[in-house]
Design an enzyme around this catalytic site. Sequence first.
Site, PDB file in Angstrom:
ATOM      1  N   ASP A  19      -8.550   5.792 150.343  1.00  0.00           N
ATOM      2  CA  ASP A  19      -8.900   5.718 148.939  1.00  0.00           C
ATOM      3  C   ASP A  19      -9.746   4.454 148.747  1.00  0.00           C
ATOM      4  O   ASP A  19      -9.582   3.483 149.494  1.00  0.00           O
ATOM      5  CB  ASP A  19      -7.618   5.657 148.113  1.00  0.00           C
ATOM      6  CG  ASP A  19      -7.882   5.627 146.624  1.00  0.00           C
ATOM      7  OD1 ASP A  19      -8.767   6.352 146.176  1.00  0.00           O
ATOM      8  OD2 ASP A  19      -7.195   4.852 145.922  1.00  0.00           O
TER       9      ASP A  19
ATOM     10  N   ASP B 140      -2.983   4.617 146.707  1.00  0.00           N
ATOM     11  CA  ASP B 140      -2.044   3.888 145.860  1.00  0.00           C
ATOM     12  C   ASP B 140      -1.652   4.656 144.611  1.00  0.00           C
ATOM     13  O   ASP B 140      -0.798   4.223 143.856  1.00  0.00           O
ATOM     14  CB  ASP B 140      -2.626   2.524 145.462  1.00  0.00           C
ATOM     15  CG  ASP B 140      -3.968   2.648 144.756  1.00  0.00           C
ATOM     16  OD1 ASP B 140      -4.456   3.783 144.579  1.00  0.00           O
ATOM     17  OD2 ASP B 140      -4.541   1.605 144.386  1.00  0.00           O
TER      18      ASP B 140
ATOM     19  N   ASP C 240      -2.833  10.530 145.222  1.00  0.00           N
ATOM     20  CA  ASP C 240      -2.881  10.458 146.683  1.00  0.00           C
ATOM     21  C   ASP C 240      -1.632  11.016 147.358  1.00  0.00           C
ATOM     22  O   ASP C 240      -1.620  11.221 148.572  1.00  0.00           O
ATOM     23  CB  ASP C 240      -3.050   8.994 147.133  1.00  0.00           C
ATOM     24  CG  ASP C 240      -4.307   8.353 146.590  1.00  0.00           C
ATOM     25  OD1 ASP C 240      -5.354   9.020 146.619  1.00  0.00           O
ATOM     26  OD2 ASP C 240      -4.238   7.208 146.120  1.00  0.00           O
TER      27      ASP C 240
END
Length: 889
Positions: free
Chosen positions: A329, A624, A628
């Site tokens: 990410d 985070d 995700d």
Amino acid sequence: MQEKKWYNIEAGHVLEQLKTNEKQGLTNEEAAARQGQYGKNELPVGKVEPKWKKFFKHFHDVLIYVLLAAALITVILGHYIDTVVILLVAVINAVIGYVQENKAEKALNGIRNMLSLKANVIRGGLRTEVASKELVPGDIVLLRAGDKVPADLRVLRADNLKVEESPLTGESVSVEKRIETLPEDTVLGDRKNMVFSGTAIASGSGLGVVVATGEQTEIGKINRSMTQVEELQTPLLKQTAKFGKMISVVILFGAAAMFLFGYIFHDYEASELLLAVIGLAVAAIPEGLPAILSIILALGVQTMASNNAIVRNLPSVETLGAVSVICSDKTGTLTKNEMTVTSLILAEKEFDITGTGYEPAGQIEWNGQEADLETDAALKDFLTCVKTVNEASLYQDEQGQWVINGEPTESCLVTVAEKANQPVAKLESLSKIPFDSAYKYMASLVEVDGEKVIYVKGAPDRLFEMAGLEAGSSERTLWEEKMKKQAQMGKRVIGAAMKKVSSDVTTIDHVDVQSGLTLLGLAGIIDPPREEAIVAVSECKKAGIVVKMITGDHKETAIAIGNQLGIGDGTRAIEGRELDQMTPEQLKQAAVDYDVFARTSPENKLQLVQALQEHGHICAMTGDGVNDAPALKRADIGVAMGIKGTEVSKDASQMVLVDDNFRTIVNAVREGRRVYDNLKKTILFILPTNGAEAFLIFAAILFGTMMPLTPVQILWVNMITAVTISLAIAFEKLEKGTMERPPREPDTKLLSPYYIFRIVFVSLLIGGGILAMNAELMNNGYDQAMVNTVTLQALVIAQLFHLFNCRSERNFALTKDFFTNKIAFLVAGLLIFIQLGVTYLPFMNTVLGTAPIPADYWIIPVLIGFAVFVIVEIEKWITRKVVAARASR
């Protein structure tokens, strides 16, 4: 209902289709009837499995079966202490697995806890507060700053409404909402006429109609994805499962064949022969191997924890060493998730800003030198403007972290003002024009050196018009080129302007700023890459690991950040909407062809992880946010952020980074490779013990001679070598060049052809030497207890010498690093002390059937051990030469 694309339907038609009214809402009777149709606005709870069943499931593993078989044999032999120890190892393994499973279930509970408890709605024309679980499609919900959104809503009214969606979409900046209809192919992160369950209202107010509740919301879809995601077995568990099956089959057939051979060709009694065959089985089973593997992995977990990586289950340590792709990410992982002003563009100068994040560390530079506010009035005006026309504040918390109160883009402007070489005043506002998305600026009337001044901050294109810069003019074109240059670097641009007014002006309105402004300059703002992440990506490339960035951010920003990090080629990226239109085969190919993925949905992240796994990659996924979580759970290694990560992402992952530092992943991969190498060295060390023992028993049955070792003595050797000297290998350092070699293939066998050769070679070497010694001792008429004792000591001492062969797989043992592993010498001393006790303590003589031996009889085991060490080192030298010759062809 859930199939409708509400963002693509005009607001009035949405109300019509849901049979509701913006002013009246639903009646309580209608709401009750709809709840019967749609159910409560809560996430479903799956069927609960009994705790006892969960616990005993963790005994269903080949390694555990091997342990239990060994325990059964020790019971048969009456060696109850070893039985207790082996069963204890099996139970500890089951307990660890049970605890990890319970932690995984918390991920779903974490998602449920994100849902709002209360909601302000209009029911029957009256505003009322209801429990969020009572909401139904068609309810009209009022939104205000600080609220948690209780369901998925189509926006009906938005008054400067901004929503913090980063946990769901990965967007680093709060999203401004509007009511206009959007195209059908609009991706999740761009659905600006929708607000989603579990997100938070950052500022402003609004009104929305519920279009999805419970499992049909976007967060509900994530919850459903997590329950459906299949967690993959780690490479080590796959390899040890095959290894365990192979050992079981070989032992079963070998023992049966030897029993038949001994019974038919030799005059053994059945009971005596059965005891010998049990001894063969005990010799062949590496009872201590599962325990030592667990210990090595546990030590790896401790090492990683000391380096800010918390690994939540033991096999994941080894999996890290096999990672070939890291899907990361962007926001908060590769970047700081702290907006930062990196450049100031004034009429005559462009300034670079050092330092990243909200911490006011760094300086404003021009031509490499710190800018001076005393001599640069234009810079001082700009900084005074952006700090004064600002609702945000910046402060240090109790932990010393710099935190913001307000919009990130406003807060970073406060930070850049604090980086000036002298204090910049925040002037008192005599009158204000607050920001609104309808006009895209905010203004303050202040007094500067006895003069009244209006400072304005906002969107550059609006300020250009208000400053009288006509479209197509040379000055306007110049500013637009500067702005475009910043945008191409992935930066968001904010403008600042000022206007001097008469001293009798006490209040201001929009008409006062529509003309006559002087443009002060522009600020280029970006969520910057972590400096350590740039280094970490470079190290990954050296180690043959591909880093892919999967973000909810815009394509241009993703490309620019990726280029700074060294991810991708700086020109190509693919968006989630393009992935959605692909066939499974096209998506599988795109997962490999592209390194930067922008505007992705949670489903896209999960699809990309699965596609890479189908290509045979061992995939790590970092993140985070809630968005995700499904991909974190599906990945071979899910890596969550410890500081800024949501509880949902942490519970769905196998590893948590305490410092949110991407570089920590590289350190973890390094440790994973070291652990795997040491696991293989341990197997290379332990199995020749079993091989030599099996060879001795086999030879005794084959030739019909006296058994060189009793089953109890064999079990002792297996356990003592596993839990003492083999433990030393766990502390071996990373060998040179390990992080320059590519990741191992996922289907790499635990025992390579070379390993099989080494194990057989050393087994025959040790077994053959001891067999020759036994023949000599028996020919000289020594009794069985004496022969057994010398044989036992020869096996242990030979393995002790072999330990130093195995500290390096193929390199020469006697190098300058020979004394670096102090544990190896410590356990060697401990082993010698224990073996002296086995030989000379009466109660050990009774338990193990040993006998005291004269001091000169220790020479034979030492000579055999030294010979093994020298011959194996010669074999390693020959192997190095052969491999080098093949490589040079």
